[in-house]
Design a protein around this motif. Structure first.
Motif, PDB file in Angstrom:
ATOM      1  N   GLY A  16       2.017 -25.157   6.858  1.00  0.00           N
ATOM      2  CA  GLY A  16       0.833 -25.594   6.118  1.00  0.00           C
ATOM      3  C   GLY A  16       0.268 -24.607   5.129  1.00  0.00           C
ATOM      4  O   GLY A  16      -0.749 -24.889   4.475  1.00  0.00           O
ATOM      5  N   PHE A  17       0.888 -23.437   4.981  1.00  0.00           N
ATOM      6  CA  PHE A  17       0.395 -22.456   4.010  1.00  0.00           C
ATOM      7  C   PHE A  17       0.913 -22.812   2.619  1.00  0.00           C
ATOM      8  O   PHE A  17       2.025 -23.303   2.460  1.00  0.00           O
ATOM      9  CB  PHE A  17       0.813 -21.033   4.405  1.00  0.00           C
ATOM     10  N   ASN A  18       0.085 -22.543   1.591  1.00  0.00           N
ATOM     11  CA  ASN A  18       0.421 -23.031   0.254  1.00  0.00           C
ATOM     12  C   ASN A  18       1.321 -22.092  -0.540  1.00  0.00           C
ATOM     13  O   ASN A  18       1.436 -20.904  -0.251  1.00  0.00           O
ATOM     14  CB  ASN A  18      -0.859 -23.339  -0.540  1.00  0.00           C
ATOM     15  N   ASN A  19       1.944 -22.675  -1.554  1.00  0.00           N
ATOM     16  CA  ASN A  19       2.880 -21.965  -2.424  1.00  0.00           C
ATOM     17  C   ASN A  19       2.289 -20.689  -3.012  1.00  0.00           C
ATOM     18  O   ASN A  19       2.900 -19.623  -2.963  1.00  0.00           O
ATOM     19  CB  ASN A  19       3.276 -22.871  -3.602  1.00  0.00           C
ATOM     20  N   ALA A  20       1.094 -20.819  -3.607  1.00  0.00           N
ATOM     21  CA  ALA A  20       0.484 -19.687  -4.301  1.00  0.00           C
ATOM     22  C   ALA A  20       0.231 -18.521  -3.358  1.00  0.00           C
ATOM     23  O   ALA A  20       0.475 -17.355  -3.701  1.00  0.00           O
ATOM     24  CB  ALA A  20      -0.820 -20.130  -4.969  1.00  0.00           C
ATOM     25  N   LYS A  50      -7.062 -16.360  -1.833  1.00  0.00           N
ATOM     26  CA  LYS A  50      -6.105 -17.465  -1.906  1.00  0.00           C
ATOM     27  C   LYS A  50      -6.052 -18.299  -0.623  1.00  0.00           C
ATOM     28  O   LYS A  50      -5.408 -19.335  -0.578  1.00  0.00           O
ATOM     29  CB  LYS A  50      -4.712 -16.934  -2.251  1.00  0.00           C
ATOM     30  N   PHE A  51      -6.716 -17.846   0.423  1.00  0.00           N
ATOM     31  CA  PHE A  51      -6.766 -18.588   1.684  1.00  0.00           C
ATOM     32  C   PHE A  51      -7.820 -19.693   1.608  1.00  0.00           C
ATOM     33  O   PHE A  51      -8.967 -19.444   1.260  1.00  0.00           O
ATOM     34  CB  PHE A  51      -7.115 -17.656   2.844  1.00  0.00           C
ATOM     35  N   THR A  52      -7.428 -20.904   1.945  1.00  0.00           N
ATOM     36  CA  THR A  52      -8.392 -21.984   2.095  1.00  0.00           C
ATOM     37  C   THR A  52      -8.981 -21.905   3.506  1.00  0.00           C
ATOM     38  O   THR A  52      -8.466 -21.184   4.369  1.00  0.00           O
ATOM     39  CB  THR A  52      -7.713 -23.349   1.922  1.00  0.00           C
ATOM     40  N   ASP A  53     -10.042 -22.663   3.750  1.00  0.00           N
ATOM     41  CA  ASP A  53     -10.627 -22.697   5.097  1.00  0.00           C
ATOM     42  C   ASP A  53      -9.606 -23.183   6.120  1.00  0.00           C
ATOM     43  O   ASP A  53      -9.540 -22.667   7.243  1.00  0.00           O
ATOM     44  CB  ASP A  53     -11.860 -23.615   5.113  1.00  0.00           C
ATOM     45  N   ARG A  54      -8.814 -24.170   5.729  1.00  0.00           N
ATOM     46  CA  ARG A  54      -7.789 -24.689   6.628  1.00  0.00           C
ATOM     47  C   ARG A  54      -6.764 -23.606   6.968  1.00  0.00           C
ATOM     48  O   ARG A  54      -6.340 -23.470   8.124  1.00  0.00           O
ATOM     49  CB  ARG A  54      -7.091 -25.886   5.981  1.00  0.00           C
ATOM     50  N   GLU A  55      -6.387 -22.816   5.989  1.00  0.00           N
ATOM     51  CA  GLU A  55      -5.391 -21.772   6.224  1.00  0.00           C
ATOM     52  C   GLU A  55      -5.942 -20.633   7.079  1.00  0.00           C
ATOM     53  O   GLU A  55      -5.207 -20.019   7.850  1.00  0.00           O
ATOM     54  CB  GLU A  55      -4.864 -21.244   4.889  1.00  0.00           C
ATOM     55  N   ARG A  56      -7.226 -20.386   6.978  1.00  0.00           N
ATOM     56  CA  ARG A  56      -7.833 -19.369   7.862  1.00  0.00           C
ATOM     57  C   ARG A  56      -7.759 -19.824   9.318  1.00  0.00           C
ATOM     58  O   ARG A  56      -7.547 -19.023  10.221  1.00  0.00           O
ATOM     59  CB  ARG A  56      -9.284 -19.106   7.445  1.00  0.00           C
ATOM     60  N   LYS A  57      -7.911 -21.134   9.514  1.00  0.00           N
ATOM     61  CA  LYS A  57      -7.789 -21.668  10.877  1.00  0.00           C
ATOM     62  C   LYS A  57      -6.340 -21.572  11.365  1.00  0.00           C
ATOM     63  O   LYS A  57      -6.091 -21.228  12.523  1.00  0.00           O
ATOM     64  CB  LYS A  57      -8.263 -23.131  10.910  1.00  0.00           C
ATOM     65  N   LEU A  58      -5.397 -21.880  10.477  1.00  0.00           N
ATOM     66  CA  LEU A  58      -3.981 -21.761  10.839  1.00  0.00           C
ATOM     67  C   LEU A  58      -3.630 -20.316  11.188  1.00  0.00           C
ATOM     68  O   LEU A  58      -2.858 -20.053  12.115  1.00  0.00           O
ATOM     69  CB  LEU A  58      -3.088 -22.222   9.677  1.00  0.00           C
ATOM     70  N   ALA A  59      -4.227 -19.374  10.467  1.00  0.00           N
ATOM     71  CA  ALA A  59      -3.935 -17.946  10.665  1.00  0.00           C
ATOM     72  C   ALA A  59      -4.506 -17.415  11.977  1.00  0.00           C
ATOM     73  O   ALA A  59      -4.137 -16.316  12.416  1.00  0.00           O
ATOM     74  CB  ALA A  59      -4.475 -17.136   9.490  1.00  0.00           C
ATOM     75  N   ALA A  60      -5.382 -18.188  12.581  1.00  0.00           N
ATOM     76  CA  ALA A  60      -6.013 -17.735  13.826  1.00  0.00           C
ATOM     77  C   ALA A  60      -5.214 -18.128  15.061  1.00  0.00           C
ATOM     78  O   ALA A  60      -5.615 -17.819  16.185  1.00  0.00           O
ATOM     79  CB  ALA A  60      -7.435 -18.304  13.918  1.00  0.00           C
ATOM     80  N   ASN A  61      -4.076 -18.793  14.866  1.00  0.00           N
ATOM     81  CA  ASN A  61      -3.345 -19.295  16.026  1.00  0.00           C
ATOM     82  C   ASN A  61      -1.847 -19.003  15.893  1.00  0.00           C
ATOM     83  O   ASN A  61      -1.049 -19.877  15.534  1.00  0.00           O
ATOM     84  CB  ASN A  61      -3.584 -20.804  16.170  1.00  0.00           C
ATOM     85  N   PHE A  62      -1.467 -17.779  16.179  1.00  0.00           N
ATOM     86  CA  PHE A  62      -0.067 -17.372  16.055  1.00  0.00           C
ATOM     87  C   PHE A  62       0.828 -18.101  17.057  1.00  0.00           C
ATOM     88  O   PHE A  62       1.973 -18.459  16.743  1.00  0.00           O
ATOM     89  CB  PHE A  62       0.063 -15.860  16.246  1.00  0.00           C
ATOM     90  N   ASN A  63       0.343 -18.350  18.252  1.00  0.00           N
ATOM     91  CA  ASN A  63       1.146 -19.043  19.262  1.00  0.00           C
ATOM     92  C   ASN A  63       1.518 -20.446  18.807  1.00  0.00           C
ATOM     93  O   ASN A  63       2.630 -20.922  19.052  1.00  0.00           O
ATOM     94  CB  ASN A  63       0.407 -19.101  20.594  1.00  0.00           C
ATOM     95  N   SER A  64       0.579 -21.103  18.145  1.00  0.00           N
ATOM     96  CA  SER A  64       0.858 -22.441  17.628  1.00  0.00           C
ATOM     97  C   SER A  64       1.966 -22.378  16.578  1.00  0.00           C
ATOM     98  O   SER A  64       2.863 -23.225  16.557  1.00  0.00           O
ATOM     99  CB  SER A  64      -0.414 -23.035  17.016  1.00  0.00           C
ATOM    100  N   TYR A  65       1.909 -21.366  15.743  1.00  0.00           N
ATOM    101  CA  TYR A  65       2.949 -21.191  14.723  1.00  0.00           C
ATOM    102  C   TYR A  65       4.308 -20.924  15.364  1.00  0.00           C
ATOM    103  O   TYR A  65       5.322 -21.499  14.956  1.00  0.00           O
ATOM    104  CB  TYR A  65       2.590 -20.053  13.770  1.00  0.00           C
TER     105      TYR A  65
END
Length: 285
Positions: A16-20, A50-65
């Motif tokens: 879910g992380f963006n191209n830019a 360059k981080f959106t709010d959604r990406e900050r949430k994704l970045a908070a969960n390494f186990n999910s990744y």
């Protein structure tokens, strides 16, 4: 660039992380996992922006990744070893980066089928037009496609209804090669009625897309598809179009890429003049 970093960027993009954002991390030369999940992005002001709010949430969960990555690696057909599957990275020298300029090349593109159709020694022509062609336009499409196949051109189009579908089908019928550039990933063929045609093209030619296996298609994906159609082709042939259409967008992109543009008389002065403005050359009978 190491295969490991390239692979990590691919999985992060599907997560879910963006191209830019991912491009910026790569160009900074920092480890993407450290940058994203260990909060090292916070020490780079431009990167943090360059981080959106959604990406900050994704970045908070390494186990999910990690779990997502394991599941995708095990189950995604595109990642299984096959002579038909290929992933192209923007910062590598490959068949696609030779054809698509850096400014419009996405971080990754994906192909299934005969990727040699993208090589320098192949001649490629895009045959494009309306989704709702007249009977005359259908006949012209079949005639033009057959002629280009006889001249050893690879037929390029976008798998849309109408002219695109006819050009792909005619190429196959005449034992030619064809490339379909998709606005979707390989599992969500659009339009759905062209699923079977996509399967045939996979056997006879090439499917190419910028949309990864876990990525969504947006309205912008169709416009981006048009850019790729124009840029991988040597010639763009316009069969039938309106002033405001996806085909006209392809013509504009072909003009910007300095491609040869040929078109059939549209029987409409405004449309003809617009194509002339883009450097088009009208074909006679």
């Amino acid at each position: 660039m190491s295969d490991n970093i390239r692979s990590e960027l691919f999985f992060l993009k599907q997560f879910g992380f963006n191209n830019a954002l991912l491009q910026h991390i790569f160009l900074l030369g920092i480890d993407p996992i450290q940058a994203i999940f260990n909060n090292k992005y916070k020490i780079h002001d431009e990167l943090e922006k360059k981080f959106t709010d959604r990406e900050r949430k994704l970045a908070a969960n390494f186990n999910s990744y990690k779990n997502f990555k394991i599941d995708l690696f095990k189950n995604e057909d595109l990642l299984k070893k096959s002579s038909k599957n290929k992933i192209y990275f923007k910062y590598d020298a490959n068949e696609v980066t030779k054809l698509i300029p850096d400014k419009i090349m996405p971080l990754f593109m994906y192909s299934k089928g005969d990727f040699t159709l993208l090589e320098d020694n192949k001649k490629r022509v895009a045959i494009v037009g309306t989704r709702h062609p007249s009977k005359k336009a259908v006949t012209i499409t079949e005639k033009m496609t057959k002629k280009f196949v006889e001249d050893n051109y690879v037929i390029v189009s976008g798998l849309a209804e109408g002219i695109d579908t006819i050009s792909h089908e005619t190429a196959i019928l005449n034992k030619g090669k064809t490339i379909a550039i998709l606005p979707t990933n390989f599992k969500k063929i659009y339009p759905k009625k062209n699923k079977e045609l996509a399967k045939v093209i996979l056997d006879e030619g090439l499917l190419l897309t910028s949309i990864g296996p876990k990525e969504k298609t947006y309205k912008s994906s169709f416009l981006e598809r048009n850019k790729y159609v124009a840029n991988i082709s040597d010639i763009v042939v316009v069969i039938e179009t309106n002033l405001k259409s996806g085909t006209m967008n392809t013509i504009r992109n072909a003009s910007e890429a300095n491609k040869k543009i040929l078109f059939i008389d549209q029987k409409d002065e405004l449309i003809n003049n617009k194509i002339y403005e883009f450097g088009g050359e009208m074909l006679n009978d």
